[in-house]
Design an enzyme around this catalytic site. Structure first.
Site, PDB file in Angstrom:
ATOM      1  N   SER A  74       3.116  -2.253  10.368  1.00 17.80           N
ATOM      2  CA  SER A  74       4.670  -2.507  10.543  1.00 17.80           C
ATOM      3  C   SER A  74       5.006  -3.802  10.256  1.00 17.80           C
ATOM      4  O   SER A  74       5.948  -4.347  10.835  1.00 17.80           O
ATOM      5  CB  SER A  74       4.963  -2.153  11.942  1.00 17.80           C
TER       6      SER A  74
ATOM      7  N   GLU B 119      -6.831   4.757   7.461  1.00 17.95           N
ATOM      8  CA  GLU B 119      -6.628   6.367   7.123  1.00 17.95           C
ATOM      9  C   GLU B 119      -7.955   6.737   6.428  1.00 17.95           C
ATOM     10  O   GLU B 119      -8.237   8.067   6.560  1.00 17.95           O
ATOM     11  CB  GLU B 119      -5.347   6.534   6.505  1.00 17.95           C
TER      12      GLU B 119
ATOM     13  N   GLY C 269       2.396   2.013  10.774  1.00 18.62           N
ATOM     14  CA  GLY C 269       3.222   3.009  10.668  1.00 18.62           C
ATOM     15  C   GLY C 269       3.979   3.487  12.017  1.00 18.62           C
ATOM     16  O   GLY C 269       4.617   4.369  12.098  1.00 18.62           O
TER      17      GLY C 269
ATOM     18  N   ASN D 257       0.800  -1.131  -0.095  1.00 16.64           N
ATOM     19  CA  ASN D 257      -0.083   0.083   0.034  1.00 16.64           C
ATOM     20  C   ASN D 257       1.030   1.115  -0.141  1.00 16.64           C
ATOM     21  O   ASN D 257       1.523   1.578   0.915  1.00 16.64           O
ATOM     22  CB  ASN D 257      -1.049  -0.025   1.201  1.00 16.64           C
TER      23      ASN D 257
ATOM     24  N   HIS E 193      -9.375   1.326   4.446  1.00 13.83           N
ATOM     25  CA  HIS E 193      -8.110   1.522   4.903  1.00 13.83           C
ATOM     26  C   HIS E 193      -8.710   2.419   6.013  1.00 13.83           C
ATOM     27  O   HIS E 193      -9.287   3.427   6.187  1.00 13.83           O
ATOM     28  CB  HIS E 193      -7.208   2.091   4.108  1.00 13.83           C
TER      29      HIS E 193
ATOM     30  N   GLU F   2      -5.869  -4.880  10.052  1.00 15.33           N
ATOM     31  CA  GLU F   2      -4.531  -4.138  10.647  1.00 15.33           C
ATOM     32  C   GLU F   2      -5.202  -3.238  11.989  1.00 15.33           C
ATOM     33  O   GLU F   2      -5.755  -2.275  11.691  1.00 15.33           O
ATOM     34  CB  GLU F   2      -4.764  -2.711   9.429  1.00 15.33           C
TER      35      GLU F   2
ATOM     36  N   LYS G 154       0.016   4.292  -0.275  1.00 21.34           N
ATOM     37  CA  LYS G 154      -0.323   5.552   0.288  1.00 21.34           C
ATOM     38  C   LYS G 154      -0.163   6.573  -0.732  1.00 21.34           C
ATOM     39  O   LYS G 154      -0.305   6.364  -2.156  1.00 21.34           O
ATOM     40  CB  LYS G 154       0.000   5.626   1.554  1.00 21.34           C
TER      41      LYS G 154
END
Ligand code: PGA
Length: 251
Positions: free
Chosen positions: A212, A96, A172, A10, A94, A166, A12
């Site tokens: 991660s 985000e 991250g 991904n 996702h 996730e 991003k």
């Protein structure tokens, strides 16, 4: 039942067209045979990465789409448009997108249906935030996110949806879930698919771990019986690191 490992990157909001195409060209000769691979790329990279990946096993995904096939939705992109530029699939939900763009489970269900109907493959991301885990609500959150989305589509489409677990606190942050903790959540998710759609869908559905994942911790996660692959953020920006995770998935 043995499932083919599935590892997706991904990117991003990273990589211009030149960087994206160079990455695909460098990745293709490094692909292990036994692993399915996808790259979720910015809209602006879709056409050229799809072209660069043509004839290779690398699938190209968008990172979002609108649920309507066309219309007055300024700034949005529809599933038929993704197909038109050569995308194979789309990443939906996702954290985000949920956090910064207000994506709800209801909207995600509509996107999921529209994507499948258009012939796109789907990776659907779910996962709890840190306070939810600390409050012991992880399974409640996963149940809510999944019942409202894959729980409300047909068994065949559910089985064909890749689910990415996730945990938001691991994205991250460098704080990976332990293999045991990931396995526990993945087993719960597979059990939920069994409850919603039966044995066949539960045994077929692939569940990726994301948060991660790196070459150093990938093997320990990927060896877990219900961890079928990974959704890789930071480590997917570097072709050597991403290829090392693919090797770990090949076993
Ligand atoms: P990360 O991101 O690997 O950088 O933690 C994962 C993701 O956001 O999909």
């Amino acid at each position: 039942m043995s499932r083919v490992p599935y590892v997706a990157g991904n990117w991003k909001m990273h990589k211009n067209r030149g960087e994206a195409v160079a990455f695909v060209k460098a990745l293709v000769p490094r692909l292990p045979a036994e692993v399915d691979v996808a790259l979720c790329v910015p809209f602006t990279d879709l056409a050229e990465t799809a072209h660069a990946a043509d004839g290779s096993p690398v699938a190209i995904y968008a990172q979002n789409m609108h649920e309507q096939p066309s219309g007055a939705f300024t700034g949005e992109v529809a599933a038929p448009m993704l197909i038109d530029v050569g995308a194979d699939g789309v990443l939906l939900g996702h954290s985000e997108r949920r956090q910064y763009f207000g994506e709800t489970d209801e909207a995600l269900r509509a996107k999921l249906v529209a994507a499948h109907d258009a012939g796109l493959r789907v990776i659907l991301a779910v996962g709890e935030r840190e306070p939810e885990r600390e409050a012991g609500e992880t399974e409640t959150v996963l149940r809510r996110q999944l019942e409202a989305t894959v729980g409300r589509i047909g068994a065949d489409q559910a089985a064909a949806t890749t689910i990415a677990y996730e945990p938001v606190w691991a994205i991250g942050t460098g704080r990976t879930a332990t293999p045991e903790l990931a396995q526990e959540a993945h087993a719960f998710i597979r059990g939920l698919i069994r409850e919603l759609h039966g044995d066949q869908a539960a045994d077929a559905v692939r569940i990726q771990y994301g948060g991660s994942m790196k070459p150093e911790n990938a093997a320990g996660l990927l060896v877990q019986p219900d961890v079928d692959g990974g959704l890789i953020g930071g480590a997917s920006l570097d072709v050597e690191e991403f290829a090392a995770i693919l090797q770990a998935a090949a076993g």
